[in-house]
Every structure is written in structure tokens, then in C-alpha cells.
Write a protein that holds these residues in place. Structure first.
Motif, PDB file in Angstrom:
ATOM      1  N   ASN A  89       0.799  -1.222   0.000  1.00  0.00           N
ATOM      2  CA  ASN A  89       0.000   0.000   0.000  1.00  0.00           C
ATOM      3  C   ASN A  89       0.835   1.276   0.000  1.00  0.00           C
ATOM      4  O   ASN A  89       0.365   2.318  -0.455  1.00  0.00           O
ATOM      5  N   ASP A  90       2.063   1.208   0.484  1.00  0.00           N
ATOM      6  CA  ASP A  90       2.931   2.386   0.417  1.00  0.00           C
ATOM      7  C   ASP A  90       3.278   2.756  -1.021  1.00  0.00           C
ATOM      8  O   ASP A  90       3.728   3.869  -1.286  1.00  0.00           O
ATOM      9  N   ASP A  91       3.074   1.830  -1.963  1.00  0.00           N
ATOM     10  CA  ASP A  91       3.362   2.093  -3.376  1.00  0.00           C
ATOM     11  C   ASP A  91       2.202   2.776  -4.091  1.00  0.00           C
ATOM     12  O   ASP A  91       2.313   3.064  -5.285  1.00  0.00           O
ATOM     13  N   PHE A  92       1.092   3.017  -3.389  1.00  0.00           N
ATOM     14  CA  PHE A  92      -0.141   3.446  -4.048  1.00  0.00           C
ATOM     15  C   PHE A  92       0.080   4.649  -4.965  1.00  0.00           C
ATOM     16  O   PHE A  92      -0.238   4.609  -6.153  1.00  0.00           O
ATOM     17  N   GLU A  93       0.627   5.720  -4.442  1.00  0.00           N
ATOM     18  CA  GLU A  93       0.773   6.949  -5.240  1.00  0.00           C
ATOM     19  C   GLU A  93       1.697   6.732  -6.425  1.00  0.00           C
ATOM     20  O   GLU A  93       1.386   7.124  -7.553  1.00  0.00           O
ATOM     21  N   GLY A  94       2.847   6.091  -6.184  1.00  0.00           N
ATOM     22  CA  GLY A  94       3.786   5.857  -7.275  1.00  0.00           C
ATOM     23  C   GLY A  94       3.241   4.916  -8.323  1.00  0.00           C
ATOM     24  O   GLY A  94       3.513   5.078  -9.519  1.00  0.00           O
ATOM     25  N   LEU A  95       2.451   3.952  -7.897  1.00  0.00           N
ATOM     26  CA  LEU A  95       1.850   3.005  -8.833  1.00  0.00           C
ATOM     27  C   LEU A  95       0.845   3.703  -9.728  1.00  0.00           C
ATOM     28  O   LEU A  95       0.862   3.535 -10.961  1.00  0.00           O
ATOM     29  N   VAL A  96      -0.042   4.492  -9.139  1.00  0.00           N
ATOM     30  CA  VAL A  96      -1.032   5.212  -9.935  1.00  0.00           C
ATOM     31  C   VAL A  96      -0.358   6.176 -10.900  1.00  0.00           C
ATOM     32  O   VAL A  96      -0.721   6.262 -12.086  1.00  0.00           O
ATOM     33  N   GLN A  97       0.654   6.905 -10.428  1.00  0.00           N
ATOM     34  CA  GLN A  97       1.358   7.848 -11.295  1.00  0.00           C
ATOM     35  C   GLN A  97       2.034   7.138 -12.453  1.00  0.00           C
ATOM     36  O   GLN A  97       2.026   7.636 -13.594  1.00  0.00           O
ATOM     37  N   THR A  98       2.621   5.971 -12.202  1.00  0.00           N
ATOM     38  CA  THR A  98       3.290   5.227 -13.265  1.00  0.00           C
ATOM     39  C   THR A  98       2.296   4.715 -14.297  1.00  0.00           C
ATOM     40  O   THR A  98       2.533   4.809 -15.512  1.00  0.00           O
ATOM     41  N   ILE A  99       1.178   4.162 -13.840  1.00  0.00           N
ATOM     42  CA  ILE A  99       0.167   3.678 -14.785  1.00  0.00           C
ATOM     43  C   ILE A  99      -0.360   4.832 -15.622  1.00  0.00           C
ATOM     44  O   ILE A  99      -0.525   4.711 -16.843  1.00  0.00           O
ATOM     45  N   ARG A 100      -0.604   5.968 -14.989  1.00  0.00           N
ATOM     46  CA  ARG A 100      -1.091   7.128 -15.734  1.00  0.00           C
ATOM     47  C   ARG A 100      -0.035   7.649 -16.705  1.00  0.00           C
ATOM     48  O   ARG A 100      -0.365   8.077 -17.814  1.00  0.00           O
ATOM     49  N   ASN A 101       1.225   7.597 -16.317  1.00  0.00           N
ATOM     50  CA  ASN A 101       2.308   8.030 -17.201  1.00  0.00           C
ATOM     51  C   ASN A 101       2.360   7.153 -18.453  1.00  0.00           C
ATOM     52  O   ASN A 101       2.447   7.652 -19.584  1.00  0.00           O
ATOM     53  N   VAL A 102       2.266   5.830 -18.257  1.00  0.00           N
ATOM     54  CA  VAL A 102       2.354   4.896 -19.378  1.00  0.00           C
ATOM     55  C   VAL A 102       1.137   5.010 -20.294  1.00  0.00           C
ATOM     56  O   VAL A 102       1.244   4.857 -21.511  1.00  0.00           O
ATOM     57  N   SER A 103      -0.029   5.300 -19.714  1.00  0.00           N
ATOM     58  CA  SER A 103      -1.261   5.347 -20.502  1.00  0.00           C
ATOM     59  C   SER A 103      -1.654   6.769 -20.901  1.00  0.00           C
ATOM     60  O   SER A 103      -2.776   6.995 -21.360  1.00  0.00           O
ATOM     61  N   SER A 104      -0.732   7.717 -20.772  1.00  0.00           N
ATOM     62  CA  SER A 104      -1.074   9.131 -20.990  1.00  0.00           C
ATOM     63  C   SER A 104      -1.415   9.465 -22.437  1.00  0.00           C
ATOM     64  O   SER A 104      -2.086  10.468 -22.701  1.00  0.00           O
ATOM     65  N   ASP A 105      -0.985   8.619 -23.396  1.00  0.00           N
ATOM     66  CA  ASP A 105      -1.312   8.920 -24.797  1.00  0.00           C
ATOM     67  C   ASP A 105      -2.710   8.454 -25.179  1.00  0.00           C
ATOM     68  O   ASP A 105      -3.153   8.656 -26.320  1.00  0.00           O
ATOM     69  N   GLY A 106      -3.415   7.828 -24.230  1.00  0.00           N
ATOM     70  CA  GLY A 106      -4.802   7.447 -24.476  1.00  0.00           C
ATOM     71  C   GLY A 106      -5.017   6.147 -25.207  1.00  0.00           C
ATOM     72  O   GLY A 106      -6.150   5.823 -25.564  1.00  0.00           O
ATOM     73  N   THR A 107      -3.945   5.361 -25.432  1.00  0.00           N
ATOM     74  CA  THR A 107      -4.100   4.121 -26.190  1.00  0.00           C
ATOM     75  C   THR A 107      -4.046   2.862 -25.319  1.00  0.00           C
ATOM     76  O   THR A 107      -4.367   1.784 -25.812  1.00  0.00           O
ATOM     77  N   TYR A 108      -3.606   2.990 -24.076  1.00  0.00           N
ATOM     78  CA  TYR A 108      -3.565   1.824 -23.190  1.00  0.00           C
ATOM     79  C   TYR A 108      -4.813   1.871 -22.318  1.00  0.00           C
ATOM     80  O   TYR A 108      -4.773   2.188 -21.134  1.00  0.00           O
ATOM     81  N   VAL A 109      -5.925   1.519 -22.923  1.00  0.00           N
ATOM     82  CA  VAL A 109      -7.231   1.726 -22.299  1.00  0.00           C
ATOM     83  C   VAL A 109      -7.407   0.861 -21.063  1.00  0.00           C
ATOM     84  O   VAL A 109      -7.932   1.311 -20.038  1.00  0.00           O
ATOM     85  N   VAL A 110      -6.975  -0.398 -21.125  1.00  0.00           N
ATOM     86  CA  VAL A 110      -7.128  -1.285 -19.981  1.00  0.00           C
ATOM     87  C   VAL A 110      -6.344  -0.745 -18.783  1.00  0.00           C
ATOM     88  O   VAL A 110      -6.833  -0.768 -17.648  1.00  0.00           O
ATOM     89  N   ALA A 111      -5.131  -0.244 -19.019  1.00  0.00           N
ATOM     90  CA  ALA A 111      -4.337   0.310 -17.927  1.00  0.00           C
ATOM     91  C   ALA A 111      -5.009   1.544 -17.337  1.00  0.00           C
ATOM     92  O   ALA A 111      -4.986   1.753 -16.119  1.00  0.00           O
ATOM     93  N   GLU A 112      -5.604   2.376 -18.176  1.00  0.00           N
ATOM     94  CA  GLU A 112      -6.341   3.536 -17.669  1.00  0.00           C
ATOM     95  C   GLU A 112      -7.432   3.102 -16.703  1.00  0.00           C
ATOM     96  O   GLU A 112      -7.627   3.720 -15.647  1.00  0.00           O
ATOM     97  N   SER A 113      -8.146   2.040 -17.050  1.00  0.00           N
ATOM     98  CA  SER A 113      -9.231   1.573 -16.187  1.00  0.00           C
ATOM     99  C   SER A 113      -8.689   1.014 -14.875  1.00  0.00           C
ATOM    100  O   SER A 113      -9.325   1.144 -13.822  1.00  0.00           O
ATOM    101  N   VAL A 114      -7.497   0.410 -14.913  1.00  0.00           N
ATOM    102  CA  VAL A 114      -6.876  -0.099 -13.693  1.00  0.00           C
ATOM    103  C   VAL A 114      -6.540   1.061 -12.760  1.00  0.00           C
ATOM    104  O   VAL A 114      -6.789   1.000 -11.545  1.00  0.00           O
TER     105      VAL A 114
END
Length: 244
Positions: A89-114
Motif C-alpha cells: 500500500n505504500d506504493d499506491f501513489e507511485g503506482l497510480v502515477q506510473t500507470i497514468r504516465n504509461v497510458s497518458s497517450d490514451g491508447t492503453y485503455v485497460v491500464a487507464e481503467s486499472v
């Protein structure tokens, strides 16, 4: 407790305490006692039961969900040392930021939903009679740079299949980190009796499809015009990995 083991409870009090901690990921012991409608004696009895079954851990008064999903691994490539380990749970913020960084171009739709599900539930791990999820993360100097996520349905008819997502921040790509994360997820799923993993990607993400194919994934189907990306209708490519 393993993420494939369904939690069972001998009393409704134990279930109530577990559900509170499971929903929040981590909670102060005294706050849980205040929130559940139990006498001090019933609370202590329920907590003792959960601790003895390995469902919950008590770290100095902080209660956390106890899931055993593997060890910590260290890797070095091209002078970069990184760690792959189960997320907490201490990874929560970094995990969300990383997923959003990877999916920022709008094409990794499944990751956005995660990422959105993480934010909605405000917890990294989930484990109940309906669903479970586990994350492995890649970190450099303690900072999350990549992840592998497994969404694990608990319904009997779906318990041999799971959804997998994986991603690495752009600045750390090309060093095999994504492959190591993929292998960690595949290894865990195989060891825990899963027969198939699946992922879905827009047809315009050729690099993602090549990456999956290079790791043994195959296309199982296509849903025409499933996504709307930048005003264009885009097919969904449904891919799967089947264990021998």
C-alpha cells in the motif's frame, strides 16, 4: 494467505473486521475497533482469529491485508539496478502515477481503467470472495517505474483465467524491465494453477502487440470499432497467453 485462497470466516465479527481492512488496504487497529460495531472482547476475538489464519498482519498497531505473492528480486542491466517485488500500500501513489504516465497517450485503455479502479477503491490489493488483484512493481531507488497487474476473478467458472497488464515508464524502456515484469506475472499465474491470461489492446498499438507476441501471446479475436480514440473508431485486439 495466498491470493488464490478464498477467505473464510468462522464468525460474522471476523468477517466484518476483515472486510473493513480489505476495503482500506491498511488501517490503524484502534480505528478499526471504533468503526466496527463490536464489543472490545468480540473485536479482540475476531482479530485474533484473523491473525491466526494469516489473513491480516498487525505491524505495531497497523492492520494490513496479508497476501503472500512472492519474493523480492534484484536485477542489473546496462548499469541500472532495479528491484521487482510484490506491491504494497505504500506504493499506491507511485503506482497510480506510473500507470497514468504509461497510458497518458490514451491508447492503453485497460491500464487507464486499472488506475481509475485503484483511485476509486483507494487500495493496492483486493482479496475477497468476489475478486482479487495483485501487483508486482519494478522500482529504482524505491521509486515505482513499472508494474505487472493480475486481476483474479473469484467466481468458480472464471478462476482459471485472469487479466494481465504490464507497463514501464518510457525513460526506463529498452532495458528488459517490462520482460522481467511479464515473466514475474506469468510465473506467478502458472504456479497458482491458471491456464490462461488475457489482455486487450487497441489495434493502433503495434508496439504493444509485438511485445505480447514476443512473449508468447496470441490474438484470439477482434472487436470492430470497439474504442473511440482521438475521434476515431479503433478495433480492439483480444490477446491471450495459454499455459501448456
Amino acid at each position: 494467505m495466498d491470493a488464490v485462497e478464498r477467505p473464510t470466516f468462522e464468525t460474522s465479527a471476523a468477517m466484518e473486521v476483515y472486510q473493513h481492512v480489505e476495503r482500506h488496504g491498511t488501517a490503524a487497529r484502534h480505528r478499526v475497533r471504533e468503526m466496527v460495531d463490536l464489543s472490545p472482547e468480540a473485536f479482540e476475538e475476531a482479530l485474533t482469529h484473523l491473525l491466526s489464519k494469516g489473513y491480516i498482519e498487525d505491524d505495531g498497531g497497523t492492520l494490513t491485508l496479508a497476501l503472500d505473492v512472492g519474493s523480492v528480486e534484484q536485477h542489473t542491466t546496462d548499469g541500472l539496478t532495479y528491484t521487482i517485488r510484490p506491491a504494497h500500500n505504500d506504493d499506491f501513489e507511485g503506482l497510480v502515477q506510473t500507470i497514468r504516465n504509461v497510458s497518458s497517450d490514451g491508447t492503453y485503455v485497460v491500464a487507464e481503467s486499472v488506475a481509475e479502479q485503484l483511485l476509486y477503491e483507494d487500495a493496492v490489493t483486493r482479496h475477497n470472495t468476489v475478486e482479487s488483484r495483485v501487483f508486482f512493481v519494478a522500482t529504482v531507488d524505491g521509486e515505482v517505474i513499472g508494474w505487472c497487474h493480475l486481476d483474479l476473478p473469484q467466481l468458480d467458472k472464471l478462476r482459471e483465467t485472469a487479466q494481465l497488464t504490464v507497463g514501464v515508464r518510457e525513460e526506463q524502456r529498452g532495458q528488459g524491465i517490462g520482460s522481467q515484469l511479464m515473466q514475474r506475472g506469468l510465473g506467478w499465474a502458472k504456479a497458482n494453477g491458471y491456464r490462461k491470461l488475457y489482455n486487450s489492446v487497441p489495434a493502433i498499438t503495434e508496439n504493444a502487440m509485438v511485445f505480447l507476441e514476443d512473449h508468447g501471446w496470441n490474438t484470439e479475436g477482434i472487436r470492430r470499432n470497439h474504442y473511440s480514440i482521438d475521434g476515431e473508431q479503433v478495433d480492439e485486439v483480444m490477446m491471450a497467453y495459454t499455459f501448456d
